[in-house]
Design a protein around this motif. Structure first.
Motif, short mmCIF file in Angstrom:
data_model
loop_
_atom_site.label_atom_id
_atom_site.label_comp_id
_atom_site.label_asym_id
_atom_site.label_seq_id
_atom_site.Cartn_x
_atom_site.Cartn_y
_atom_site.Cartn_z
N SER A 49 6.79 -15.65 -15.58
CA SER A 49 6.15 -15.33 -14.29
C SER A 49 7.20 -15.15 -13.20
CB SER A 49 5.17 -16.44 -13.88
OG SER A 49 4.31 -16.78 -14.92
N PRO A 50 8.00 -14.08 -13.27
CA PRO A 50 9.13 -13.93 -12.35
C PRO A 50 8.77 -14.04 -10.87
CG PRO A 50 9.21 -12.28 -14.08
CD PRO A 50 7.89 -12.96 -14.21
N GLY A 51 7.54 -13.63 -10.50
CA GLY A 51 7.17 -13.71 -9.08
C GLY A 51 7.06 -15.13 -8.57
N THR A 52 6.57 -16.03 -9.40
CA THR A 52 6.49 -17.46 -9.09
C THR A 52 6.75 -18.18 -10.39
OG1 THR A 52 4.73 -16.96 -7.48
CG2 THR A 52 5.09 -19.29 -8.05
N PHE A 53 7.98 -18.57 -10.63
CA PHE A 53 8.43 -18.98 -11.95
C PHE A 53 7.50 -19.99 -12.62
CE2 PHE A 53 12.64 -17.36 -10.54
CZ PHE A 53 12.83 -16.46 -11.58
N PHE A 54 7.07 -19.63 -13.82
CA PHE A 54 6.30 -20.47 -14.75
C PHE A 54 4.90 -20.84 -14.25
CE2 PHE A 54 10.80 -21.38 -15.68
CZ PHE A 54 10.83 -20.97 -17.00
N VAL A 55 4.42 -20.16 -13.21
CA VAL A 55 3.08 -20.49 -12.73
C VAL A 55 2.01 -20.12 -13.75
CG1 VAL A 55 2.64 -18.27 -11.55
CG2 VAL A 55 1.56 -20.36 -10.71
N ASP A 56 2.31 -19.10 -14.60
CA ASP A 56 1.34 -18.65 -15.60
C ASP A 56 1.69 -19.11 -17.01
OD1 ASP A 56 -0.26 -17.38 -13.79
OD2 ASP A 56 0.56 -15.39 -14.10
N ALA A 57 2.51 -20.16 -17.12
CA ALA A 57 2.90 -20.65 -18.45
C ALA A 57 1.68 -21.07 -19.25
CB ALA A 57 3.88 -21.82 -18.29
N ARG A 58 0.71 -21.67 -18.59
CA ARG A 58 -0.52 -22.09 -19.28
C ARG A 58 -1.27 -20.88 -19.83
NH1 ARG A 58 -4.47 -25.58 -15.69
NH2 ARG A 58 -2.47 -26.67 -15.44
N LEU A 59 -1.30 -19.79 -19.06
CA LEU A 59 -1.97 -18.58 -19.53
C LEU A 59 -1.24 -17.97 -20.73
CD1 LEU A 59 -2.92 -16.77 -16.20
CD2 LEU A 59 -4.23 -18.42 -17.53
N ALA A 60 0.09 -18.00 -20.69
CA ALA A 60 0.86 -17.47 -21.81
C ALA A 60 0.52 -18.22 -23.09
CB ALA A 60 2.36 -17.58 -21.51
N GLY A 61 0.31 -19.53 -22.98
CA GLY A 61 -0.07 -20.32 -24.14
C GLY A 61 -1.42 -19.90 -24.69
N ARG A 62 -2.40 -19.67 -23.80
CA ARG A 62 -3.72 -19.24 -24.25
C ARG A 62 -3.66 -17.87 -24.91
NH1 ARG A 62 -6.60 -20.93 -18.57
NH2 ARG A 62 -6.67 -23.18 -18.96
N PHE A 63 -2.94 -16.95 -24.28
CA PHE A 63 -2.83 -15.60 -24.84
C PHE A 63 -2.18 -15.67 -26.23
CE2 PHE A 63 -2.30 -13.77 -20.28
CZ PHE A 63 -3.60 -14.13 -20.00
N ALA A 64 -1.09 -16.45 -26.34
CA ALA A 64 -0.36 -16.53 -27.60
C ALA A 64 -1.23 -17.14 -28.69
CB ALA A 64 0.91 -17.37 -27.41
N CYS A 65 -2.00 -18.16 -28.36
CA CYS A 65 -2.86 -18.80 -29.37
C CYS A 65 -3.92 -17.83 -29.86
CB CYS A 65 -3.51 -20.05 -28.78
SG CYS A 65 -2.38 -21.46 -28.65
N SER A 343 -9.52 -18.08 -18.52
CA SER A 343 -10.22 -19.10 -19.29
C SER A 343 -9.88 -18.96 -20.77
CB SER A 343 -11.73 -18.98 -19.09
OG SER A 343 -12.20 -17.74 -19.59
N ASP A 344 -10.14 -20.03 -21.53
CA ASP A 344 -9.85 -19.99 -22.97
C ASP A 344 -10.69 -18.96 -23.69
OD1 ASP A 344 -7.91 -22.21 -23.11
OD2 ASP A 344 -9.61 -23.45 -22.50
N ASP A 345 -12.00 -18.89 -23.38
CA ASP A 345 -12.85 -17.92 -24.06
C ASP A 345 -12.52 -16.50 -23.62
OD1 ASP A 345 -14.01 -18.99 -21.59
OD2 ASP A 345 -15.63 -17.56 -21.93
N GLY A 346 -12.10 -16.33 -22.36
CA GLY A 346 -11.71 -15.00 -21.90
C GLY A 346 -10.44 -14.51 -22.57
N ALA A 347 -9.46 -15.41 -22.72
CA ALA A 347 -8.22 -15.04 -23.42
C ALA A 347 -8.52 -14.68 -24.87
CB ALA A 347 -7.23 -16.20 -23.36
N PHE A 348 -9.43 -15.43 -25.48
CA PHE A 348 -9.83 -15.15 -26.87
C PHE A 348 -10.45 -13.76 -26.98
CE2 PHE A 348 -13.20 -15.09 -30.06
CZ PHE A 348 -12.52 -15.49 -31.20
N MET A 349 -11.32 -13.41 -26.05
CA MET A 349 -12.02 -12.12 -26.12
C MET A 349 -11.07 -10.93 -26.07
SD MET A 349 -15.32 -12.46 -26.43
CE MET A 349 -15.95 -10.92 -25.79
#
Length: 395
Positions: A49-65, A343-349
């Motif tokens: 998240s270069p604009g605000t470092f690591f603010v979206d780290a949690r989202l990256a985890g959901r997307f990756a899973c 959200s977790d279900d949104g990332a899954f979709m």
């Protein structure tokens, strides 16, 4: 997509990624298609998240899973994939039936408003229904012809449930997916499809409560006076300002809430002068997949996201490709006014169907490259062998 999605999403994603890594080392690290690096680059970009470092780290985890769960499923259990996805449809139908039965006998007022049942949010119910419709349609050829009328009835049942949620963004997504499928595969039946869709839409509209009929009509007849659209305009306005400030690298999607609050406070007079409705509420995201992507990850991240889907759509085949097309076009339509990937279900979709496509490509690539993918030597009495034999029996 209903209960406990976080636990199962992370369990499937992490175990899937570990199994894939172990398999890659086991078969002596064969080369992979070069475009496989694109989704990894996108995930790394979201993580940083270069604009605000690591603010979206949690989202990256959901997307990756979600992505690795799909890849592993299709790579290791490709023959079982239809049964596993159809099990989701069965689960959805059970929750829908039990919820509707309970409401009919003990809470009939639930049908007077937007249908939610046990999902807690009408959008979650509607999106889960759309996923089930696309799954049933994708694997319709697996059903004997004598049983297909039952599946057609299920289409109608799920469609009615979606209309009762009055999730306008879901309906738009469904229409986009149907239109894309007809154009790609049955262009000569376009007019017939439009007529049938219009007829079914009129029937579904007629069964809605009067207040919900108005909710459907307002965006068409008087959009600027629609309460939801007025709120969206304010949300989209601040998102656009944020995009202008950091068009290349973005701010990070999870940074939107703070940015929106700060911008509304500092530019209250300006927004009021432009007749933009300001709602004293903390919005979690820009309510648009397009604006959310550009605000969160800028042009660089958005291009990486787009390029992540291109090879999957190009090189996948068969039912998996049909499923990916339907789900991608649905998300493009749904994402115009909604954004659930936080959200977790949104990332899954969004990313699970993409993972299925990459899994099918990976399996085909390694099968062609190695001739076949040899199984590791195991003792005939080992626990792993027994588990593998059981899986093969049902797959």
């Amino acid at each position: 997509m209903h209960k406990g999605e976080k636990l199962f999403l992370y369990l499937a994603g992490i175990s899937g990624a570990l199994l894939l890594a172990m398999e890659w080392f086991r078969i002596e690290r064969p080369s992979l298609p070069v475009f496989f690096v694109v989704p990894i680059l996108f995930l790394i970009y979201v993580l940083l998240s270069p604009g605000t470092f690591f603010v979206d780290a949690r989202l990256a985890g959901r997307f990756a899973c979600a992505l690795f769960a799909g890849i592993a499923l299709q790579f290791f259990f490709s023959r079982a994939t239809p049964k596993i996805l159809l099990t989701e449809c069965l689960t959805f139908l059970i929750t829908l039936s039990l919820g509707a039965t309970y409401a009919a006998f003990f809470a009939p007022e639930m049908f007077a408003d937007r249908l939610t049942l046990t999902y807690g949010n009408p959008h979650r119910l509607a999106v889960a229904g759309a996923f089930s419709i696309f799954t049933l349609f994708t694997f319709l050829n697996l059903f004997p012809k004598k049983k297909r009328p039952i599946v057609y009835c299920l289409f109608v049942l799920i469609g009615i449930a979606i209309f009762l949620t009055v999730s306008r963004s879901t309906i738009v997504g469904l229409l986009c997916a149907i239109a894309a499928y007809v154009l790609f595969y049955h262009a000569k039946h376009l007019i017939k499809s439009v007529v049938i869709a219009s007829f079914l839409g009129i029937i579904a509209f007629s069964i809605l409560p009067e207040a919900q009929q108005q909710r459907v009509l307002d965006p068409l007849t008087n959009p600027l006076n629609d309460n939801t659209i007025q709120q969206r305009i304010g949300i989209w306005y601040t998102a656009l300002q944020g995009i202008k400030e950091a068009p290349i690298i973005g701010h990070g999607l999870r940074a939107y809430s703070d940015y929106d609050q700060q911008y509304k406070t500092e530019h209250y007079a300006e927004m009021t002068r432009k007749n933009i409705r300001i709602v004293d509420r903390r919005w979690a995201h820009p309510h648009s997949l397009y604006l959310g992507s550009l605000f969160g990850w800028g042009i660089i991240g958005t291009l990486l996201l787009i390029f992540t889907f291109i090879p999957a759509l190009r090189y996948s085949s068969g039912n998996i490709k049909v499923f990916l097309i339907l789900m991608t076009c649905f998300n493009l339509g749904y994402g115009g006014t909604e954004l659930r990937i936080k959200s977790d279900d949104g990332a899954f979709m969004l990313f699970f169907p993409l993972g299925l496509a990459y899994g099918s490509i990976l399996l085909q690539h390694l099968s062609q490259k190695l001739g076949s993918i040899p199984a590791p030597p195991l003792s005939s009495n080992s626990f792993i062998t027994k588990v593998s034999n059981t899986i093969r029996q049902y797959a």
